[in-house]
Scaffold this active site. Structure first.
Site, short mmCIF file in Angstrom:
data_model
loop_
_atom_site.label_atom_id
_atom_site.label_comp_id
_atom_site.label_asym_id
_atom_site.label_seq_id
_atom_site.Cartn_x
_atom_site.Cartn_y
_atom_site.Cartn_z
N LYS A 80 0.85 -1.20 0.00
CA LYS A 80 0.00 0.00 0.00
C LYS A 80 0.88 1.24 0.00
O LYS A 80 1.90 1.29 0.71
CB LYS A 80 -0.92 -0.02 1.23
CG LYS A 80 -1.95 1.10 1.26
CD LYS A 80 -2.89 0.95 2.45
CE LYS A 80 -3.91 2.06 2.53
NZ LYS A 80 -4.83 1.91 3.68
N SER A 155 -9.65 2.12 2.86
CA SER A 155 -8.76 2.83 1.95
C SER A 155 -7.76 1.92 1.25
O SER A 155 -7.07 2.33 0.32
CB SER A 155 -8.00 3.90 2.74
OG SER A 155 -7.17 3.29 3.73
N SER A 179 -10.03 -0.28 7.12
CA SER A 179 -9.48 -0.12 5.78
C SER A 179 -8.83 -1.36 5.18
O SER A 179 -8.46 -1.34 4.01
CB SER A 179 -8.47 1.03 5.77
OG SER A 179 -9.13 2.26 5.98
#
Length: 490
Positions: A80, A155, A179
């Site tokens: 990420k 996210s 997330s």
């Protein structure tokens, strides 16, 4: 044989046995990215193939010499884009960090590299992890591999979509209020948020420092346990890191839940929960019950206060954490300005997106003189009460079962027009972060549109083994469903 359809552990075994080379695994990942990425947009940055193959060559040598024997050695992974990677662009999917190249690597990523993982690139996300759809990214939204007209969640939507579309074998995400778990539910993959402090936050660009936690996203529970073993551990560079006695998470991969007490919070299965989601989760719970688990509904109080408490605390911490992005030290700086203060204002106005600015303003407001006691301190007290409610529940139960989201993945563009609706979508996940608990999301079915449904299993602090065991036992009752994007490219 499609190497990217294998789980990370399955691929790792083939690499260790010599049946597959690290180079072949890397090339398979790049082939999949080339075929899929234009539609999915999971990545912000895909590393140069030559560079990755050179790294693969070095890892292959260590495997051949017998110095790299772990289950993840040689397996392609995506990270990420809010975790620092030395010399490689780390943007947080923002304009303000669009040209940021860190001088060090996040501890969790370092541990993966030490385990022999091959990093393919950095995945897309909501800007500074603020959002639940991966639509607030400065670089554009990510599509759900099951249906390109729907969001992947957020996210960590890029990480979950990359795993679902088989553009990597597994990925790292971060979880501040769900997330990892919510996009795992939307994308039909497995995601695990560990107990706060289990994985070092050193090198993770902070959103809410008391809530953020790095965790794995993978195809199954076995992968998640193996990845967590690789990245977990005490780190002196992180003041919130916890020294644990036991990091042997794979020992919990046992198909046995006989006598395990599972609590079903009635508050989570009432109004607002989609009927198809409810039915899929209750069907999954029934399978655990058939295997010998003791299932009981109970009242988990304070659920209605979780969202306001979370957004006050998270936004307060975000306003403080994001104060450092001012155009002076690193990142974007406005081209035309008059004086220092004007430069600050223009840089931050131009560099941050709408959702990030909204949360900075809210956070600054609740921390301001005259409102600190009324909002921020009250939210901290509520957080303590929520933790106590979970403590009381875990005095009776080993695991709590809940939805990961009220619905399946919404359509692209639906959520951003109504921020409050997007915030309410976190109702089943944020309490876990407020209480610092571990949680795992496993796929448990599809809705009538063919979109995945995820079941969330919550454990007490440092009791990851309980949720891994329950998730693994349920997993044995179903076959892994592959996304449409993956099927179409076989």
């Amino acid at each position: 044989m499609n190497l990217m359809s294998l789980t990370a552990v399955e691929l790792g075994k083939k690499i260790q046995s010599g049946e597959v080379s690290v180079k072949e695994a890397v090339e398979a990942a790049f082939e999949r990215i080339e075929a899929t990425e234009k539609e999915i947009h999971s990545y912000v940055t895909v590393y140069e193939k030559e560079r990755v193959l050179k790294n693969a060559e070095e890892i292959q040598k260590k495997i051949d010499e017998g110095t790299l024997t772990g289950p993840l050695a040689g397996v392609p992974v995506a990270i990420k884009d809010n975790m620092c990677t030395k010399g490689s662009r780390t943007t947080c999917s923002s304009k303000i960090l669009g040209n940021f190249y860190p001088t060090y690597t996040a501890e969790a990523v370092v541990r993966l590299e030490q385990a022999g993982a091959v990093i393919i690139g950095k995945t897309n996300m909501d800007e500074f992890a603020m959002g639940s759809t991966t639509e607030t990214s400065y670089f554009g939204p990510t599509a759900n591999p099951w249906n390109g007209g729907h969001v992947p969640g957020g996210s960590s939507g890029g990480s979950c979509a990359a795993v679902a579309a088989e553009e990597c074998s597994y990925a790292l995400g971060s979880d501040t209020g769900g997330s990892i778990r919510q996009p795992s539910s939307f994308c039909g993959v497995t995601g695990l948020k560990p107990t706060y402090g289990t994985v070092s936050r050193y090198g993770l660009i902070a959103y809410g420092s008391s809530l953020d936690q790095i965790g794995p996203v993978a195809k199954d529970v076995t992968d998640c346990a193996a990845i967590l073993e690789a990245i977990a551990g005490y780190d002196t560079k992180d003041s919130t890191s916890v020294q644990r006695e036991d990091y042997d998470f794979t020992s919990a991969l046992v198909d046995d839940v006989k006598g395990m007490k599972i609590g079903i919070p009635k508050d989570y299965f009432g109004e607002g929960l989609n009927q198809e989601v409810k039915e899929a989760i209750m069907s999954a719970v029934q399978k655990l019950e058939e295997k010998g688990a003791i299932v009981e509904p109970f009242d988990l109080s304070l659920v209605e206060y979780a969202i306001p408490a979370y957004y006050v605390i998270a936004d307060a911490e975000a306003s403080s954490n994001l104060a450092r992005f001012d155009g002076v030290k690193y990142g974007y700086r406005t081209e035309e300005y008059k004086g220092l203060h004007n430069m600050y204002k223009k840089t931050r106005s131009e560099g941050f997106g709408e959702e990030v600015k909204r949360r900075i303003m809210l956070g600054s407001f609740v921390l301001s003189s005259g409102y600190y006691d009324a909002y921020y301190l009250k939210a901290l007290r509520t957080k303590a009460l929520i933790k106590k409610a979970f403590d009381d529940a875990f005095a009776k139960y080993d695991v709590i079962v809940a939805p990961a989201a009220p619905t399946t993945a919404p359509k692209l563009g639906e959520s951003l027009s109504d921020p409050m609706k997007m915030y309410l979508g976190d109702i089943y996940t944020i309490s876990v972060n407020l209480a610092g608990l571990p949680g795992i999301c496993v796929p448990c079915g599809l809705d009538s549109k063919g979109l995945p449904i995820g079941m969330q299993l919550i454990g007490d602090c440092f009791q990851e083994k309980n949720i891994i065991r329950a998730a693994y036992a349920f997993e044995q009752t179903r076959t892994y469903e592959r996304s449409t994007a993956a099927k179409e490219r076989d």
